[in-house]
Enzyme design. Structure first.
Site, short mmCIF file in Angstrom:
data_model
loop_
_atom_site.label_atom_id
_atom_site.label_comp_id
_atom_site.label_asym_id
_atom_site.label_seq_id
_atom_site.Cartn_x
_atom_site.Cartn_y
_atom_site.Cartn_z
N ARG A 174 56.10 9.71 11.97
CA ARG A 174 55.29 10.78 11.58
C ARG A 174 55.63 11.87 11.18
O ARG A 174 56.24 12.53 11.37
CB ARG A 174 53.96 10.18 12.53
N HIS B 289 54.40 17.80 10.35
CA HIS B 289 52.60 18.39 9.99
C HIS B 289 52.68 19.25 11.57
O HIS B 289 53.54 19.26 11.85
CB HIS B 289 52.12 17.12 9.82
N HIS C 192 48.80 20.77 12.58
CA HIS C 192 47.09 20.07 12.67
C HIS C 192 45.99 22.19 13.04
O HIS C 192 46.68 22.53 13.81
CB HIS C 192 45.93 19.38 13.52
N GLU D 267 46.26 18.31 19.56
CA GLU D 267 46.90 17.22 19.78
C GLU D 267 47.33 16.34 21.16
O GLU D 267 48.53 16.72 21.57
CB GLU D 267 47.95 16.30 18.49
N HIS E 173 54.97 19.11 13.99
CA HIS E 173 55.65 18.75 15.35
C HIS E 173 55.72 17.45 14.75
O HIS E 173 55.43 17.00 13.09
CB HIS E 173 55.19 18.37 16.10
N GLU F 265 41.96 12.97 10.13
CA GLU F 265 43.48 12.27 10.02
C GLU F 265 44.53 12.46 8.64
O GLU F 265 45.12 12.94 8.45
CB GLU F 265 44.20 11.57 10.95
#
Length: 404
Positions: free
Chosen positions: A113, A116, A118, A122, A161, A186
């Protein structure tokens, strides 16, 4: 014993009158309870109805109009990528869920993943398999860890992360992500490849001190989930920087000693034992068949639930004579708005396991039974008309799980 046959008769508060449980026909459950209701003559979706017997035939204690408090990840759109997938439950899918949102994600071994961050914090629970997680903070302090089944991680808002599936019996991993904003998406995260693709090459060259040609191969669009190189030893990925992050971003939830009762167990993880988790508190609850998460409510926020195994029923009391029952099974999301009273009962013949999450640094609940035990008993009797000896015998300590 199945969800339809169990507890076919429900005693009322008086202990004498009884109400028949949900009826079942050859096609599935029917909207019949005692003399009330009628069979379905028109089209029906029997498999779907079978998942919600107490919606089809609510107990007579249900009353009034309540918002929908259930969503199944099976109904969420599945985003398929090379080596993995993701699906969401947000206010778009469950409008009442304004405080938190969830993402269920699968990464095969070595699949990433991508790097990125946010706007939202999270929180994560590893359902199966293993993954390597990495992060840095604003002071250049680093973090890397390998997490497995039952482990948690928490990345504060704005912290960059990555997550990568590891080899093992499950070929990677599957996990639940919970975000402290119900409107989270997401699809709206800040991705490193997306940013690079939308920055002029001369700016990239100036920023990194490299020739423009060094960026000829950068992706033209986001990668999101993609196969990556096999990770090496964890020690090699623990890069020095300005030293390790002081509050670890991972926690071994299953290593906690649970609160055990005759009917099951509860593990509570909040900032008091997982200091990094500043905005989300959680509990992992296991109920034996017939056992119940006692009647209670939470004084510090909405409750977002994820059901890991088994079958259960939750009834939520919303004041103004409103109450509604919902059926849940593995893969479902439940929701309880702030301060609403509720209980959850195992209606199957296997353990019922679920997570409770709260947008709060600390876990808190208030037990109905304990409240009554710690209030002057004459006053409780005046309200409830219960026998005084029964009130005097109420335990003064909480029992979050009561046996069937």
């Amino acid at each position: 014993m199945n969800v339809f046959s169990r507890r076919g008769l429900i005693a009322t508060a008086g202990g004498v009158a009884l109400s028949a449980g949900p009826a079942r026909s050859a096609e599935g459950p029917s909207p019949l309870r005692g003399s009330k209701g009628a069979d379905i003559l028109g089209p029906r979706n029997a498999p779907r109805e079978a998942e919600d017997p107490f919606t089809m035939a609510p107990p007579k204690t249900d009353h009034g109009t309540m918002p929908n408090l259930k969503w199944s990840f099976a109904d969420s759109h599945m985003r398929l990528e090379e080596g993995g997938w993701a699906r969401q439950t947000t206010t778009r899918e469950l409008p009442i869920s304004t405080a938190m949102a969830g993402v269920n994600m699968r990464l095969k071994a070595n699949v990433v993943r991508e790097m990125h961050w946010h706007k939202e914090a999270e929180w994560a629970y590893m359902i199966k398999g293993r993954a390597r997680i990495t992060a840095i903070d604003g002071d250049g302090r680093t973090f890397a860890d390998d997490v497995g089944e039952g482990d948690l991680w928490y990345f504060p808002s704005g912290i960059p992360h990555s997550i990568q599936g590891l080899e093992g019996p499950e070929d990677g991993c599957e996990f639940l992500l919970v975000f402290d904003d119900g409107g989270f998406s997401e699809d709206s995260t800040f991705l490193i490849t997306d940013w690079l693709a939308h920055t002029p090459r001369d700016v990239l060259a100036k920023n990194f001190g490299l020739p423009e040609s060094a960026f000829d191969a950068i992706p033209e669009k986001e990668l999101y989930i993609f196969p990556g190189p096999k990770p090496g030893a964890l020690a090699d990925d623990r890069l020095g920087g300005a030293g390790p992050i002081p509050k670890r971003f991972s926690h071994r939830m299953l290593a906690q000693e649970p609160i055990r009762t005759k009917g099951g167990s509860v593990r509570i993880t909040d900032s008091s034992i997982f200091p990094a988790s500043a905005t989300i508190a959680a509990a992992l609850v296991e109920l034996e068949p017939g056992a119940m998460r006692e009647l209670h409510w939470h004084p510090n926020g909405d409750e977002w639930q994820y059901y890991l195994s088994g079958r259960g029923r939750m009834t939520v009391f919303g004041s103004e004579s409103k109450a509604r029952s919902f059926d849940y099974q593995a893969g479902d999301v439940g929701y309880v708005p702030f301060a609403m009273g509720h209980y959850i009962e195992n209606t199957g013949d296997t353990p019922l396991t679920f997570l409770e999450m709260f947008r709060s640094p600390r876990y808190a609940d208030i037990s109905l039974r304990q409240w009554m035990a710690l209030t002057p008993h004459a006053l409780v009797q005046a309200h409830t008309k219960l026998d005084r000896a029964a009130i005097d015998a109420l335990p003064q300590t909480k029992s979050p799980v009561v046996p069937g």
